[in-house]
Design an enzyme around this catalytic site. Sequence first.
Site, PDB file in Angstrom:
ATOM      1  N   HIS A   1      -7.394  -4.831  10.153  1.00 45.05           N
ATOM      2  CA  HIS A   1      -7.058  -4.513   8.708  1.00 45.05           C
ATOM      3  C   HIS A   1      -5.755  -5.230   8.190  1.00 45.05           C
ATOM      4  O   HIS A   1      -4.908  -5.479   8.922  1.00 45.05           O
ATOM      5  CB  HIS A   1      -7.002  -3.087   8.527  1.00 45.05           C
ATOM      6  CG  HIS A   1      -5.884  -2.318   8.818  1.00 45.05           C
ATOM      7  ND1 HIS A   1      -5.877  -0.878   9.274  1.00 45.05           N
ATOM      8  CD2 HIS A   1      -4.512  -2.766   9.255  1.00 45.05           C
ATOM      9  CE1 HIS A   1      -4.723  -0.652   9.631  1.00 45.05           C
ATOM     10  NE2 HIS A   1      -3.967  -1.645   9.635  1.00 45.05           N
TER      11      HIS A   1
ATOM     12  N   ASP B   1       1.055  -1.157   0.024  1.00 46.68           N
ATOM     13  CA  ASP B   1      -0.228  -0.106  -0.099  1.00 46.68           C
ATOM     14  C   ASP B   1       0.757   1.155   0.023  1.00 46.68           C
ATOM     15  O   ASP B   1       2.220   1.159   0.201  1.00 46.68           O
ATOM     16  CB  ASP B   1      -1.032   0.086   1.104  1.00 46.68           C
ATOM     17  CG  ASP B   1      -0.340  -0.503   2.535  1.00 46.68           C
ATOM     18  OD1 ASP B   1       0.862  -0.556   2.584  1.00 46.68           O
ATOM     19  OD2 ASP B   1      -1.074  -0.840   3.394  1.00 46.68           O
TER      20      ASP B   1
HETATM   21  C1  F6R Z   1       1.618  -1.748   6.158  1.00 46.07           C
HETATM   22  C2  F6R Z   1       0.147  -1.970   6.234  1.00 46.07           C
HETATM   23  C3  F6R Z   1      -0.633  -2.250   7.515  1.00 46.07           C
HETATM   24  C4  F6R Z   1       0.168  -2.548   8.652  1.00 46.07           C
HETATM   25  C5  F6R Z   1      -0.564  -2.473  10.083  1.00 46.07           C
HETATM   26  C6  F6R Z   1       0.169  -2.584  11.266  1.00 46.07           C
HETATM   27  O1  F6R Z   1       1.904  -1.745   4.821  1.00 46.07           O
HETATM   28  O2  F6R Z   1      -0.315  -2.358   5.382  1.00 46.07           O
HETATM   29  O3  F6R Z   1      -1.713  -3.011   7.536  1.00 46.07           O
HETATM   30  O4  F6R Z   1       0.750  -3.726   8.516  1.00 46.07           O
HETATM   31  O5  F6R Z   1      -1.411  -1.095  10.099  1.00 46.07           O
HETATM   32  O6  F6R Z   1       1.065  -1.771  11.595  1.00 46.07           O
HETATM   33  P1  F6R Z   1       2.248  -1.770  12.715  1.00 46.07           P
HETATM   34  O7  F6R Z   1       3.357  -2.866  11.985  1.00 46.07           O
HETATM   35  O8  F6R Z   1       2.957  -0.418  12.567  1.00 46.07           O
HETATM   36  O9  F6R Z   1       1.529  -2.147  13.982  1.00 46.07           O
END
Ligand code: F6R
Length: 243
Positions: free
Chosen positions: A140, A69
Amino acid sequence: MRFEIIRTENYEKMSLFAAQKMITKVKENPRSVLGLATGNTPVGLYKYLILDYKTTGTSYKEVRTVNLDEYIGLDRDNKNSYFTFMRKRLFNHIDVKLHHTSIPNGVAPNLEEETVRYDKYIQKIGGIDIQILGIGHNGHIGFNEPGTSFKSRTHVVTLAESTRNANARYFNNIDEVPTHAVTMGIQSIMDSKEIILLASGTSKAEVIKRLVYGEITEEFPASVLRSHKKATIIADQAALQLI
Ligand code: F6R
């Protein structure tokens, strides 16, 4: 439940385990297509890929990467774009060819065309061999927020307020956090031959519990992974404390 769960003692060991899996994949097939994620969680994984590259020389010259993304409206060289993140955290430190790396273009003049182009490109390079995912507190994956169709392909999304708040830590204030993003769709992710979901820390414990024990529903996007033929959760003890 069909996915495998690998429990590690802590974040470092989670990252190392995931890195070893990726490295094995690249050694088996030097032309692998790696699906990559941003956010905090995979930073340690990238650190270990870089360390391995520098010490053992695993080569990424023929590897292609596709990212999940990108924010809409941030120039590529903006310090908060995922384009900048990937260069800083990984691409600048290994021998991957930059023209083999791909991230949705969040400033494309025609975003609809960009989403179609992105899915076509993934197909053209043979699909994703192994996709890394993190998970949001609302379940998500990529930026597919609750309610996204399991059949979705790459598309433009409005970010949930909770997601904008969670990501505000990287920006000067919440108003600077983009409201929209381009994300690989759920079907685009599910088409990957193998998926690894990483989770670390107490704050992910509830969401991992729901992922493992809850129902499979579009209201909880990550639950779709339970129907994938080869999905693995690699998580630390803190994130798995309710399992
Ligand atoms: C990032 C993405 C998001 C993150 C998710 C968790 O490319 O697609 O789905 O993986 O928001 O974020 P963190 O790892 O910062 O907790």
